[in-house]
Design an enzyme around this catalytic site. Structure first.
Site, short mmCIF file in Angstrom:
data_model
loop_
_atom_site.label_atom_id
_atom_site.label_comp_id
_atom_site.label_asym_id
_atom_site.label_seq_id
_atom_site.Cartn_x
_atom_site.Cartn_y
_atom_site.Cartn_z
N ASN A 1 0.87 -1.34 -0.10
CA ASN A 1 0.00 -0.19 0.14
C ASN A 1 0.68 1.28 0.03
O ASN A 1 0.65 2.03 -0.79
CB ASN A 1 -0.84 -0.03 1.44
CG ASN A 1 -2.14 -1.01 1.01
OD1 ASN A 1 -3.03 -0.51 -0.06
ND2 ASN A 1 -2.44 -2.00 1.66
N MET B 1 0.82 -2.67 12.42
CA MET B 1 0.47 -3.78 13.12
C MET B 1 0.42 -3.27 14.84
O MET B 1 1.10 -4.04 15.48
CB MET B 1 0.94 -5.03 12.92
CG MET B 1 0.79 -5.62 11.69
SD MET B 1 -0.96 -5.55 11.14
CE MET B 1 -1.53 -6.87 12.07
N ARG B 2 0.15 -2.25 15.05
CA ARG B 2 0.17 -1.68 16.59
C ARG B 2 -1.05 -0.81 16.95
O ARG B 2 -1.70 -0.20 16.01
CB ARG B 2 1.10 -0.69 16.72
CG ARG B 2 2.78 -1.14 16.21
CD ARG B 2 3.32 -1.79 17.51
NE ARG B 2 3.46 -0.84 18.74
CZ ARG B 2 3.47 -1.35 20.04
NH1 ARG B 2 3.57 -2.60 19.98
NH2 ARG B 2 3.35 -0.71 21.07
N ASN C 1 -6.75 5.05 7.62
CA ASN C 1 -6.11 3.61 7.92
C ASN C 1 -6.89 2.84 6.81
O ASN C 1 -7.88 3.14 6.30
CB ASN C 1 -6.69 2.92 9.02
CG ASN C 1 -6.13 1.56 9.16
OD1 ASN C 1 -5.08 1.14 8.99
ND2 ASN C 1 -6.93 0.66 9.74
N HIS D 1 -8.42 -1.07 5.74
CA HIS D 1 -8.71 -2.41 6.39
C HIS D 1 -9.22 -3.29 5.20
O HIS D 1 -10.11 -2.60 4.23
CB HIS D 1 -9.83 -1.88 7.16
CG HIS D 1 -10.21 -3.25 8.13
ND1 HIS D 1 -9.25 -4.00 9.05
CD2 HIS D 1 -11.09 -3.91 7.94
CE1 HIS D 1 -9.87 -4.94 9.41
NE2 HIS D 1 -10.91 -5.06 8.95
N GLU E 1 -10.88 6.53 18.13
CA GLU E 1 -10.55 5.59 19.44
C GLU E 1 -10.83 3.98 19.31
O GLU E 1 -10.14 3.23 19.92
CB GLU E 1 -10.89 6.30 20.67
CG GLU E 1 -12.33 6.28 20.89
CD GLU E 1 -13.09 7.47 19.96
OE1 GLU E 1 -14.35 7.30 19.77
OE2 GLU E 1 -12.46 8.24 19.53
N GLY E 2 -11.68 3.56 18.40
CA GLY E 2 -12.24 2.11 18.18
C GLY E 2 -11.17 1.58 17.34
O GLY E 2 -10.46 2.00 16.74
N ASP F 1 -11.07 0.28 13.97
CA ASP F 1 -11.72 0.22 12.58
C ASP F 1 -13.05 0.47 12.57
O ASP F 1 -14.03 0.04 11.83
CB ASP F 1 -11.46 -1.18 11.92
CG ASP F 1 -10.08 -1.74 12.01
OD1 ASP F 1 -9.35 -1.10 11.68
OD2 ASP F 1 -9.91 -2.97 12.12
N GLU G 1 -7.33 -2.35 -2.80
CA GLU G 1 -6.69 -1.32 -1.70
C GLU G 1 -5.51 -0.49 -2.45
O GLU G 1 -5.54 0.88 -2.13
CB GLU G 1 -5.75 -2.28 -0.47
CG GLU G 1 -6.69 -3.05 0.22
CD GLU G 1 -5.96 -3.80 1.25
OE1 GLU G 1 -4.91 -3.22 1.79
OE2 GLU G 1 -6.38 -4.69 1.76
C1 GRF Z 1 -3.35 -4.83 3.88
O1 GRF Z 1 -4.23 -5.57 3.59
C2 GRF Z 1 -4.19 -3.72 4.88
O2 GRF Z 1 -5.40 -3.67 4.59
C3 GRF Z 1 -4.07 -4.31 5.97
O3 GRF Z 1 -2.51 -4.71 6.05
C4 GRF Z 1 -2.16 -5.14 4.76
C5 GRF Z 1 -1.16 -4.35 4.60
O4 GRF Z 1 -0.38 -4.74 3.39
N1 GRF Z 1 -4.17 -3.17 7.19
P1 GRF Z 1 0.82 -4.11 2.78
O5 GRF Z 1 1.91 -4.21 3.83
O6 GRF Z 1 0.37 -2.66 2.37
O7 GRF Z 1 1.27 -4.71 1.37
#
Ligand code: GRF
Length: 222
Positions: free
Chosen positions: A16, A92-93, A109, A111, A144-145, A147, A176
């Site tokens: 992404n 991932m935090r 973000n 998702h 604050e939630g 997603d 994405e």
């Molecule tokens: C994606 O699927 C995004 O939706 C999720 O984590 C993944 C990240 O993929 N939050 P990348 O590191 O951008 O390839």
């Protein structure tokens, strides 16, 4: 036009991030990535940033005594780079009010599900398990939630017979890579206004006749 300064936080592959870097480099978004921050040494996102000539910063979370202390560090690096909009891209935090308050309504973000369905971890697995026929991805403002924030852009894809987590995730990921740059373009062009939970998008046109049927009709009548 001055370019919107983005700070991208990523823990993983960074595909992404790449879609954002490419869109900025090609002039599709009036924005620039000012800094990329990762909590993991192994994050390929850091290499992608360096290859694009963007500042890449490793901030290992293990060295911080608390989530809040870690977010203080994030805030100071983001401020140092004069970041105006923060993009979480596979970060991932869980973030704390420390970061949320410093960039109130200025954190996005992405998702891999059609929120508000399937928030949290393993969204693609959750969607398959629930048996939905359509899934997709969502770019949203972070609150604050987990997603739960106001939705900016979504794309839908069919769930096909024989899909497993990997094949569905790949179909969603391709969308994405369209949605994040599109959301950022709308934002950077000043076309986004938050009204409570709804995000109003100026001059966004929709085709009211467009729909996705899943499974698709193949010539036959329903
Ligand atoms: C994606 O699927 C995004 O939706 C999720 O984590 C993944 C990240 O993929 N939050 P990348 O590191 O951008 O390839």
């Amino acid at each position: 036009m001055t370019k919107l300064r983005l700070g991208v936080l990523a823990s993983g592959t960074g595909s992404n991030l790449q879609s954002i870097l490419d869109a900025c480099a090609q002039g599709r978004i009036p924005a620039q990535v000012a800094v990329v921050i990762s909590n993991l040494t192994s994050a390929k996102a850091l290499d992608r940033a360096r290859e694009a000539g963007v500042r890449a910063i490793l901030l290992p979370h293990q060295l911080s005594p608390s989530r809040e202390a870690y977010d203080e560090q994030l805030v100071s690096v983001l401020r140092e780079h004069e970041v105006e909009l923060v993009c979480l891209a596979g970060f991932m935090r869980l973030i704390t009010p420390v970061l949320l308050r410093a960039f109130e309504n200025r954190i996005l973000n992405i998702h891999p599900a059609l929120l508000p369905s399937f928030p949290g971890l393993h969204a693609v697995r959750q969607a398959l398990k629930a048996g939905v026929k359509i899934s997709g991805c969502t770019v949203h403002v972070v609150d604050e939630g987990t997603d739960t924030g106001p939705i900016l852009v979504q794309a839908a894809v069919p769930v096909l017979e024989g899909d497993d987590e990997e094949s569905l995730a790949a179909r969603i990921l391709a969308q994405e890579h369209r949605c994040y740059p599109w959301a950022l373009r709308l934002w950077a062009e000043g076309r986004v206004a938050l009204e409570g939970r709804r995000v109003r998008i100026a001059t966004a046109r929709g085709d009211p006749t467009r729909q996705i049927l899943s499974p698709a009709l193949q010539g036959e009548q329903p």
